[in-house]
Write an enzyme that holds these catalytic residues in place. Structure first.
Site, PDB file in Angstrom:
ATOM      1  N   VAL A   1       0.848  -1.207   0.000  1.00 13.72           N
ATOM      2  CA  VAL A   1       0.000   0.000   0.000  1.00 13.72           C
ATOM      3  C   VAL A   1       0.880   1.253   0.000  1.00 13.72           C
ATOM      4  O   VAL A   1       0.735   2.145   0.834  1.00 13.72           O
ATOM      5  CB  VAL A   1      -0.993   0.015   1.188  1.00 13.72           C
ATOM      6  CG1 VAL A   1      -2.102   1.022   0.928  1.00 13.72           C
ATOM      7  CG2 VAL A   1      -1.601  -1.358   1.425  1.00 13.72           C
ATOM      8  N   HIS A   2       1.799   1.298  -0.947  1.00  6.43           N
ATOM      9  CA  HIS A   2       2.726   2.422  -1.085  1.00  6.43           C
ATOM     10  C   HIS A   2       2.614   3.051  -2.474  1.00  6.43           C
ATOM     11  O   HIS A   2       3.603   3.468  -3.062  1.00  6.43           O
ATOM     12  CB  HIS A   2       4.164   1.954  -0.847  1.00  6.43           C
ATOM     13  CG  HIS A   2       4.435   1.491   0.545  1.00  6.43           C
ATOM     14  ND1 HIS A   2       5.473   0.645   0.874  1.00  6.43           N
ATOM     15  CD2 HIS A   2       3.788   1.755   1.704  1.00  6.43           C
ATOM     16  CE1 HIS A   2       5.459   0.408   2.178  1.00  6.43           C
ATOM     17  NE2 HIS A   2       4.453   1.077   2.699  1.00  6.43           N
ATOM     18  N   LEU A   3       1.415   3.124  -3.004  1.00  7.40           N
ATOM     19  CA  LEU A   3       1.202   3.564  -4.382  1.00  7.40           C
ATOM     20  C   LEU A   3       1.730   4.981  -4.600  1.00  7.40           C
ATOM     21  O   LEU A   3       1.458   5.884  -3.822  1.00  7.40           O
ATOM     22  CB  LEU A   3      -0.291   3.498  -4.698  1.00  7.40           C
ATOM     23  CG  LEU A   3      -0.726   3.495  -6.166  1.00  7.40           C
ATOM     24  CD1 LEU A   3      -2.079   2.810  -6.286  1.00  7.40           C
ATOM     25  CD2 LEU A   3      -0.816   4.890  -6.728  1.00  7.40           C
TER      26      LEU A   3
END
Length: 470
Positions: free
Chosen positions: A416-418
């Site tokens: 979840v590091h977009l």
């Protein structure tokens, strides 16, 4: 009518709005879709309850990672944004990230001063957000064996993961003090939202932005669920999912995507195209020792390492010393930190309340698959060395690329590091102006050309600080 409207009260948005409002020379309105505060159980850093799908403080976007593998992607929906619900991992981008981005004005020497968080352990930094490392009772019993295993297998120590040195094994800096998250709202906003000195600021919680109002080629305000809010300058800080979604519903994005969704095209830009993120898998293990302190952070330590082609460290093995569910396993998160594969974010409807479509397109190249396998095998070696090995996946699978790829396909997730869904050089310029639209700027991880080799939370706050200076 405000001088500045900031959309999104997350890591960058709170830093930007708080800094601008503190100057006292302009009126600032901070718009947030979620509530204006978190309940006490969510503020404890040990709680990751708000990251679960269905929680009121979580957008929980559906995302396709690879074919037939869809997961819910947590994003904070509260004043404080994801910094109010995440694991409190607070590590800077490494020097090579800035060199790779090669954006004028964004070299490491030019932005280093905007990484302002105060490091309470090592005594540097002067920003309102505070950072600590696990110590004393808050050091999990399993952390020392993990670090000893890293040393026994020949991996160097990395005593300060924010020092910009070579990758290695060490404790993770966290935006948590005495078991409580110090999120961006707490740090940058005045009471009642935070602890910054009092100064005039309008915060509108429970107000969802729908689209940017553009008049004569200039952003003039934001249409929201509570009516229009007009501003002299509009900053989108809604995150790497929310910001490109807002842009596209405002007619700013790839013309074929907008036309197919029934949105009139105002500015044809590659919004949402070519984003990157960290693919990861969790390797479970059992810890036979004592329990973790109830106020200790879950992500205690990590090994960052070079797969053989990236001296800056393209792999990360992160120790989770707290189970995701009661009585569950502990995990090593094995992640590819510098992927080649790129994803796309699109809208499929003219309805601004409809969720976007996220297609990560993970592991599209053999290099990405090879490097993620390598991370899992190193993690398995660490568990064996520490006496913590559990035979999932089994040894035969670990030694067979095809079988290991099959297991990965079943358990693959995202860190979840977009980043990069409205990137500098493609959608915004080096001053964060949206190309072709006056008065509209972006400050969140969507502007980073590619995801940095460490988690982007600290860099998101840096972007808010830099945006305020700009």
């Amino acid at each position: 009518m405000y001088d500045v409207v900031v959309v999104g009260a997350g890591s960058a948005g709170c830093a930007l709005a708080g800094r601008l409002a503190a100057r006292g020379d302009r009126s600032v309105c901070l718009v947030e879709a979620g509530p204006e505060s978190s309940p006490p159980d969510v503020t404890r850093v040990a709680s990751l309850a708000a990251t679960a799908p269905g929680h009121a403080l979580n957008w929980a976007y559906a995302a396709t990672l690879i074919r037939d593998r869809t997961v819910a992607v947590p994003r904070g929906r509260v004043v404080g944004g994801s910094s109010a619900i995440n694991g409190a991992y607070f590590v800077r981008a490494v020097p090579q990230d800035f060199a790779d981005w090669a954006v004028p004005g964004w070299s490491l020497p030019e932005v280093a001063r905007f990484y302002t968080a105060e490091d309470l352990d090592l005594g540097y930094g002067s920003g309102p957000l505070r950072v600590t490392r696990p110590a004393g009772a808050l050091l999990a019993p399993v952390t020392t064996p993990f670090l000893e295993a890293c040393a026994a297998l020949g991996y160097p120590a990395e005593p300060d993961k924010n020092a910009g040195g070579p990758p290695g094994a060490g404790l993770i800096p966290s935006n948590a003090v005495d078991g409580v998250r110090v999120n961006a709202a707490t740090a940058y906003l005045p009471p009642p939202w935070g602890t910054a000195p009092a100064h005039p600021l309008t915060v509108l919680g429970g107000t969802r932005a729908l689209r940017v109002l553009v008049e004569g080629g200039r952003a003039a305000g934001v249409e929201t669920t509570e009516g229009p809010i007009r501003g002299g300058e509009i900053w989108l800080c809604a995150g790497a999912v929310g910001t490109p979604t807002l842009l596209m519903h405002s007619g700013i994005g790839p013309a074929p995507v907008l036309s197919a969704a029934g949105v009139p095209v105002r500015q044809d830009l590659p919004v949402g195209a070519g984003f990157s993120d960290h693919p990861s898998v969790y390797l479970p293990f059992r810890w036979p020792g004592g329990p973790i302190h109830p106020d200790a952070v879950a992500g205690q330590a990590s090994l960052n390492l070079d797969s053989g082609s990236d001296p800056a460290g393209d792999l990360e093995i992160l120790l989770y010393a707290r189970p995701f569910v009661p009585d569950g396993d502990l995990h090593l998160m094995c992640a590819l930190q510098h992927p080649e594969s790129r994803g796309d974010l699109t809208i499929t409807s003219a309805d601004p309340l409809a969720p976007p479509h996220l297609d990560h397109r993970y592991l599209r190249t053999e290099a990405d698959r090879r490097r993620l396998r390598a991370a899992i095998r190193v993690a398995a070696d660490l568990l064996r060395c520490a006496g913590l090995w559990r035979s999932t996946p089994d040894g035969f699978m670990l030694g067979n690329d095809r079988r290991l790829d099959g297991w990965i396909a079943e358990v693959l997730t995202t860190s979840v590091h977009l980043c990069g869904s409205a990137a500098m050089g493609r959608v915004v310029d080096e001053s964060l102006h949206v190309l072709g639209v006056d008065g509209l700027r972006v400050a969140d991880t969507s502007v980073l050309p590619t995801v940095p080799r460490r988690g982007p939370a600290a860099t998101a706050v840096m972007l808010g600080e830099r945006a305020a200076a700009l």
